[in-house]
Design a protein around this motif. Structure first.
Motif, short mmCIF file in Angstrom:
data_model
loop_
_atom_site.label_atom_id
_atom_site.label_comp_id
_atom_site.label_asym_id
_atom_site.label_seq_id
_atom_site.Cartn_x
_atom_site.Cartn_y
_atom_site.Cartn_z
N ARG A 215 0.84 -1.20 0.00
CA ARG A 215 0.00 0.00 0.00
C ARG A 215 0.88 1.25 0.00
O ARG A 215 0.62 2.22 -0.72
CB ARG A 215 -0.90 0.00 1.23
CG ARG A 215 -1.83 1.20 1.30
CD ARG A 215 -2.59 1.31 2.61
NE ARG A 215 -3.35 0.12 2.96
CZ ARG A 215 -4.41 0.13 3.73
NH1 ARG A 215 -4.86 1.27 4.24
NH2 ARG A 215 -5.04 -1.00 4.03
N ILE A 216 1.94 1.22 0.80
CA ILE A 216 2.82 2.38 0.90
C ILE A 216 3.50 2.69 -0.43
O ILE A 216 3.76 3.85 -0.76
CB ILE A 216 3.87 2.18 2.02
CG1 ILE A 216 4.64 3.47 2.27
CG2 ILE A 216 4.82 1.05 1.69
CD1 ILE A 216 5.56 3.38 3.45
N GLU A 217 3.76 1.65 -1.24
CA GLU A 217 4.39 1.88 -2.54
C GLU A 217 3.45 2.62 -3.49
O GLU A 217 3.89 3.43 -4.31
CB GLU A 217 4.83 0.54 -3.14
CG GLU A 217 5.92 -0.16 -2.34
CD GLU A 217 7.17 0.69 -2.18
OE1 GLU A 217 7.81 1.01 -3.20
OE2 GLU A 217 7.49 1.05 -1.04
N GLY A 218 2.16 2.35 -3.38
CA GLY A 218 1.20 3.12 -4.16
C GLY A 218 1.11 4.56 -3.69
O GLY A 218 1.11 5.50 -4.49
N LYS A 219 1.04 4.75 -2.36
CA LYS A 219 0.98 6.11 -1.81
C LYS A 219 2.25 6.90 -2.15
O LYS A 219 2.22 8.12 -2.29
CB LYS A 219 0.81 6.04 -0.30
CG LYS A 219 -0.41 5.27 0.18
CD LYS A 219 -1.68 6.05 0.02
CE LYS A 219 -2.86 5.31 0.65
NZ LYS A 219 -2.80 5.24 2.11
N LYS A 220 3.35 6.19 -2.26
CA LYS A 220 4.63 6.82 -2.59
C LYS A 220 4.58 7.62 -3.88
O LYS A 220 5.29 8.62 -4.05
CB LYS A 220 5.69 5.71 -2.70
CG LYS A 220 7.09 6.17 -3.03
CD LYS A 220 8.04 4.98 -3.08
CE LYS A 220 7.90 4.18 -4.35
NZ LYS A 220 8.89 3.09 -4.45
N THR A 221 3.71 7.21 -4.80
CA THR A 221 3.66 7.87 -6.10
C THR A 221 3.21 9.32 -5.99
O THR A 221 3.44 10.11 -6.91
CB THR A 221 2.76 7.11 -7.09
OG1 THR A 221 1.43 7.01 -6.55
CG2 THR A 221 3.32 5.72 -7.35
N MET A 222 2.57 9.71 -4.87
CA MET A 222 2.29 11.14 -4.66
C MET A 222 3.58 11.94 -4.67
O MET A 222 3.65 13.03 -5.26
CB MET A 222 1.55 11.36 -3.34
CG MET A 222 0.10 10.97 -3.36
SD MET A 222 -0.76 11.35 -1.80
CE MET A 222 -0.09 10.09 -0.72
N GLY A 223 4.59 11.44 -4.00
CA GLY A 223 5.88 12.13 -3.96
C GLY A 223 6.59 12.12 -5.30
O GLY A 223 7.20 13.13 -5.70
#
Length: 416
Positions: A215-223
């Motif tokens: 999940r964190i890898e998907g959220k990472k794409t914001m950065g």
């Protein structure tokens, strides 16, 4: 997306607490020490082979950064059209706050109406790739809705537990997607305990926040998106509404990885974790210079997505704040209410309550001098305001059919 990827740079899963290494290609939950696991990449190999110009011509969606995502095969992607979300300048609101360089990244335009689509897209894609057939998770609403819908697209069974006070529209998303939805008389922490018992009894895959690594890898794409949208020049401050904290952890991870491969340089932005005064465990921990938070008793806020009394990844959130010389701040319910109206009336943008909390924090930090007027400030609006139709009483007048509308008409901006 059907063409094979020439390289896969994801190497393994690593524990940020005990530093143990875990296999990337078998199902993993938490490290035996109890910590979440993080995907680690061959950043030296990426630095040698990958350049910003390689992104030219790729579709404008989160999968354009597949080199920094964990999937082994493009055919495993489960997508509902995850667009690159826009950066919206807020000149009127910024002037009102004395932050003329205020910009909002609007996550409300993603599938399912919130940033949770990012985590669901990558998490579900990876779950399908690893053979998951049934997942379970607690949610405050938007995450469960996103995971239920993406799971339906992937053909994965989903069991969701949600506090009964969660936004009604997210219940509809879950049930219409065919998920097994149960309402819990309590908080997300209570729903989490229900899910833990269910997982132990059934063997379903636990997709709770940070109990799976993707999940964190998907959220990472914001950065990643933010850095590219700014021409690989980083802002001074990023404000983020913080419940479970995965988005803030992910942004920090993305910027660290970009720094390691040489795509950005200089100091990382100051990260600001924004919470509500009715639920502020990260703020209290930061004020105490602690490295973990304590459970927040009797938590309550209408910014429901940040109503998380104890985050599993709290130590990672606090690490990001300390490392970037950032801070944590709690805002009042009245400030959230005010800022949601103010953003709509000055800028025409209908932000979610969590996004309004971020704007309220920006105003307070500007007024106190913590954010200088010349700073480039990015505020994350994590969802569409329309997903919270029952969150407030507008106090609108009710006219009889024969009444004169002009008698009840208030000047523009009356709500302020």
């Amino acid at each position: 997306m059907s063409e094979p990827w020439p390289y896969r740079y994801a190497m393994h899963l690593a524990c940020p607490r005990c530093e143990a290494i875990h296999d990337l290609d078998s199902l993993q939950q938490l490290c035996p020490c109890g910590s979440p696991l993080l995907v680690r990449y061959d950043l030296a190999g990426l630095a040698a082979r990958w350049r910003p110009e390689d992104l030219a011509g790729r579709p404008w969606n989160l999968w354009r950064y597949h080199e920094l995502l964990p999937l082994a095969r493009p055919e495993a992607i489960v997508s509902l059209g995850e667009v690159v979300t826009p950066l919206i300048e807020l000149p009127s609101l910024g002037d009102d706050m004395q932050l003329p360089r205020l910009v909002m990244k609007d996550e409300g335009l993603l599938p399912t109406g919130s940033f949770k689509a990012r985590g669901a897209a990558v998490g579900i894609s990876r779950a399908r790739e690893l053979g998951v057939t049934h997942l379970a998770m607690p949610t405050n609403g938007n995450a469960g809705a996103a995971w239920a819908l993406y799971a339906a697209r992937a053909g994965i069974e989903a069991t969701i537990a949600m506090p009964e006070d969660a936004p009604r529209i997210t219940r509809q998303e879950c049930t219409l997607a065919g998920a097994h939805l149960t309402l819990v008389d309590g908080l997300i922490s209570d729903a989490g305990r229900q899910v833990a018992r269910f997982v132990e009894a059934t063997g379903a895959f636990d997709a709770s926040t940070l109990k799976e690594p993707y999940r964190i890898e998907g959220k990472k794409t914001m950065g990643l998106e933010l850095a590219e949208q700014l021409g690989w020049q980083l802002p001074d401050v990023i404000l983020y509404p913080t419940g479970g904290g995965v988005g803030l952890i992910g942004i920090y991870k993305a910027l660290q990885e970009l720094q390691a491969i040489g795509w950005v340089s200089g100091s990382l932005p100051r990260l600001v974790a924004v919470q509500a005064k009715g639920c502020a465990p990260i703020v209290r921990a930061w004020q105490e210079s602690a490295h973990e938070s304590r459970f927040w008793e009797h938590s309550r806020t209408r910014a429901f997505g940040i109503n998380v009394p104890k985050a599993l990844g709290d130590f990672l959130v606090l690490e990001a704040l300390y490392a970037t010389e950032g801070c944590a701040i709690a805002v009042s319910e009245s400030a959230i209410d005010w800022e949601q109206r103010r953003a709509a009336q000055l800028e025409g943008t209908f932000v979610c309550p969590e996004g309004a909390a971020v704007l309220a924090a920006a105003r307070e930090l500007s007024a106190s001098g913590e954010i200088p007027a010349e700073a480039k400030v990015i505020a994350l609006n994590t969802g569409a305001g329309i997903k919270y139709p029952d969150s407030r009483d507008l106090g609108l007048p009710l006219l009889a059919p024969e009444e004169d509308l002009a008698k009840h008409h208030a000047p523009y901006g009356r709500a302020l």
